[in-house]
Motif scaffolding. Structure first.
Motif, PDB file in Angstrom:
ATOM      1  N   UNK A  75       0.697  -1.513  -0.018  1.00  0.00           N
ATOM      2  CA  UNK A  75       0.096   0.223  -0.281  1.00  0.00           C
ATOM      3  C   UNK A  75       1.253   1.248  -0.184  1.00  0.00           C
ATOM      4  N   UNK A  76       0.210   2.279  -0.771  1.00  0.00           N
ATOM      5  CA  UNK A  76       1.147   3.686  -1.013  1.00  0.00           C
ATOM      6  C   UNK A  76      -0.013   4.634  -0.286  1.00  0.00           C
ATOM      7  N   UNK A  77       0.492   5.708   0.311  1.00  0.00           N
ATOM      8  CA  UNK A  77      -0.300   6.451   0.969  1.00  0.00           C
ATOM      9  C   UNK A  77       0.199   8.271   0.175  1.00  0.00           C
ATOM     10  N   UNK A  78      -1.029   8.507  -0.811  1.00  0.00           N
ATOM     11  CA  UNK A  78      -0.624  10.535  -1.517  1.00  0.00           C
ATOM     12  C   UNK A  78      -0.875  11.863  -0.371  1.00  0.00           C
ATOM     13  N   UNK A  79       0.024  12.183  -0.723  1.00  0.00           N
ATOM     14  CA  UNK A  79       0.467  13.307   0.572  1.00  0.00           C
ATOM     15  C   UNK A  79       1.337  14.631  -0.217  1.00  0.00           C
ATOM     16  N   UNK A  80      -0.652  15.344  -0.746  1.00  0.00           N
ATOM     17  CA  UNK A  80      -0.217  16.177  -1.476  1.00  0.00           C
ATOM     18  C   UNK A  80       0.573  16.724  -2.548  1.00  0.00           C
ATOM     19  N   UNK A  81       2.130  16.218  -2.635  1.00  0.00           N
ATOM     20  CA  UNK A  81       2.674  15.566  -4.058  1.00  0.00           C
ATOM     21  C   UNK A  81       3.238  15.031  -4.368  1.00  0.00           C
ATOM     22  N   UNK A  82       3.203  13.359  -3.335  1.00  0.00           N
ATOM     23  CA  UNK A  82       4.226  12.095  -3.653  1.00  0.00           C
ATOM     24  C   UNK A  82       3.313  11.125  -3.187  1.00  0.00           C
ATOM     25  N   UNK A  83       4.100  10.449  -3.540  1.00  0.00           N
ATOM     26  CA  UNK A  83       3.623   9.273  -2.776  1.00  0.00           C
ATOM     27  C   UNK A  83       4.752   8.240  -1.675  1.00  0.00           C
ATOM     28  N   UNK A  84       3.833   8.268  -0.336  1.00  0.00           N
ATOM     29  CA  UNK A  84       4.749   7.709   0.385  1.00  0.00           C
ATOM     30  C   UNK A  84       4.257   6.108   1.565  1.00  0.00           C
ATOM     31  N   UNK A  85       4.944   5.613   1.584  1.00  0.00           N
ATOM     32  CA  UNK A  85       4.874   4.695   2.574  1.00  0.00           C
ATOM     33  C   UNK A  85       3.568   4.545   3.352  1.00  0.00           C
TER      34      UNK A  85
END
Length: 473
Positions: A338-348
């Motif tokens: 799974x990845x989480x999108x935060x404002x302008x990038x994908x994060x763990x």
């Protein structure tokens, strides 16, 4: 309207707001934003609109009665997001009916509604009723005689500019709207409230305090004795996330997003003289970012399941490598990334504290419900895994991930597999079962005894008998 501002509050304002303005985000759903603006109202929201432009949105302004206004073209939506500023007229017009707005949501569009209590079009009331959100009657506003903001012109008597504390979420929910650096922050709010139904798709964002209530300034005495809504049954900002993850948010105060109220940001004092931090600008950007899917978006990168003994034969997290048939009582490993999108990038993706991501192994009902644990974290994703033994029951089963939490997109993955019987050559041999040794010994002794008996019978010749000749007379 003039507001007093101290040097300390001005410093706090820049400390809280300026870093946010430098963030350049990009919505996962697209950057085409249509702003419904009648009568150049956008001039009252210059700071808010500037923040939208800095985050990469392509803004288009249209009047609700403009002939160019169309939400769809050739059956597809023309815009990714819709921002409804309060209209000057009584209605938005025939091109923004509640049916068209619902269709816009069904086609994965997002809507942000800024409400003016003095003029709420009937289209918005119809739309809110479909979502089980009850908007306050026309003209009714929220007041709070215990949590109001001093120093605002006229508010020392009316108390209609209230202090709404930013939400504090529970241990199972991520907080996309709360205070930062463990500080309590407040929103200066002047507007209408609403009540919420029982729909599980509703996402409450900003709740009124226990001492707030709704009243009509024209009938102050009557409404104060029997308010339309009061206390914590009253909500100020609420979102709705549809099953396709499209979002709509109702903001009861358009003023909270205006330059006038964002100018209140900083360190101030409540009626009791206690210091409070007001951050309308940050809150308006947080609400917009969530509504337009700049935050709270979780993506499934890959889903993989395999027999645990075959783990060394896999080339990577490729879903196509997962088998479709397993033998009963096989040790299986399940993995999801799974990845989480935060404002302008994908994060763990990281689970909230005390929360768990669960796997269900189901036929009609879950046979197992197991917690997945993170086993690997990459630059932009986290892999969760669990090992278990499939049941001793043949049939059609499914791996099911059904993770639904407030403020994040729903994760609903279902993969069907077949459990077969054991083949005739897969059963454990009888000589390997200690309990069968008695029976095997009995069988062996019977066979050996029979062979010995037959051997003796075959190779044991009978005694010869002498024939005596009969004498003749």
């Amino acid at each position: 309207m003039r507001f007093t501002r101290s040097i300390s509050s001005l410093f706090t304002y820049f400390l809280l707001v300026l870093p946010l303005s430098l963030v350049c985000a990009r919505s996962i759903n697209g950057d085409r934003l249509l702003i419904i603006d009648e009568g150049e109202l956008r001039n009252n929201y210059k700071a808010y609109i500037w923040d939208l432009e800095q985050r990469g949105f392509q803004l288009t302004y249209l009047s609700p009665k403009s002939p160019e206004l169309e939400l769809f073209s050739h059956g597809e939506r023309k815009w990714d997001h819709l921002l409804l500023l309060p209209p000057k007229s009584k209605a938005y017009g025939p091109k923004l009916t509640s049916q068209l707005l619902v269709e816009f949501l069904n086609k994965d569009g997002n809507i942000l509604v800024l409400q003016d209590p003095a003029n709420t079009p009937e289209q918005l009331r119809d739309l809110a009723r479909e979502l089980e959100i009850g908007l306050a009657p026309k003209g009714d506003i929220v007041v709070d005689h215990f949590n109001w903001l001093p120093g605002v012109e006229g508010n020392d008597h009316s108390h209609n500019v209230i202090l709404a504390k930013k939400p504090v979420t529970g241990p199972f929910t991520k907080n996309y709207f709360g205070g930062y650096n463990n500080q309590e922050e407040y929103v200066a709010f002047r507007g209408a409230g609403h009540t919420l139904g029982n729909s599980p798709l509703i996402q409450p964002i900003l709740q009124a305090s226990r001492t707030a209530y709704v009243y009509d300034p024209q009938e102050e005495t009557v409404k104060s004795e029997n308010p339309w809504a009061a206390g914590q049954q009253l909500y100020l900002v609420s979102g709705f996330q549809a099953r396709n993850n499209a979002r709509i948010t109702f903001v009861g105060s358009a003023d909270s997003f205006s330059d006038e109220f964002q100018g209140l940001d900083g360190l101030r004092r409540d009626p009791n003289g206690h210091k409070v931090i007001i951050s309308n600008r940050r809150f308006s950007n947080d609400v917009t970012a969530w509504t337009f899917q700049e935050t709270g978006v979780v993506k499934v990168r890959s889903v993989l399941h395999y027999a645990t003994k075959d783990a060394g034969n896999l080339s990577g997290h490729i879903t196509s490598e997962s088998p479709s048939i397993y033998r009963i009582k096989t040790d299986v490993t399940f993995e999801i990334t799974l990845s989480e999108y935060l404002m302008d990038r994908w994060l763990p993706f990281q689970l909230p504290a005390n929360d768990s991501l669960q796997l269900e192994f189901t036929m009609l009902d879950p046979y197992y419900r197991l917690n997945l644990v993170p086993i690997a974290t990459g630059v932009d994703s986290t892999t969760f895994s669990v090992n278990f033994t499939v049941p001793d029951q043949h049939g059609i089963f499914a791996f099911r991930i059904n993770y639904k939490r407030p403020y994040i997109t729903y994760i609903d993955e279902k993969i069907q597999v077949t459990l077969r019987h054991m083949a005739h050559n897969e059963w454990t041999r009888s000589y390997a079962i200690s309990g069968s040794w008695v029976w095997l010994g009995g069988l062996a002794s019977t066979v050996i005894g029979w062979i010995a008996f037959v051997s003796l019978w075959l190779y044991s010749a009978p005694r010869e008998t002498k024939k005596v000749a009969a004498k003749k007379q």
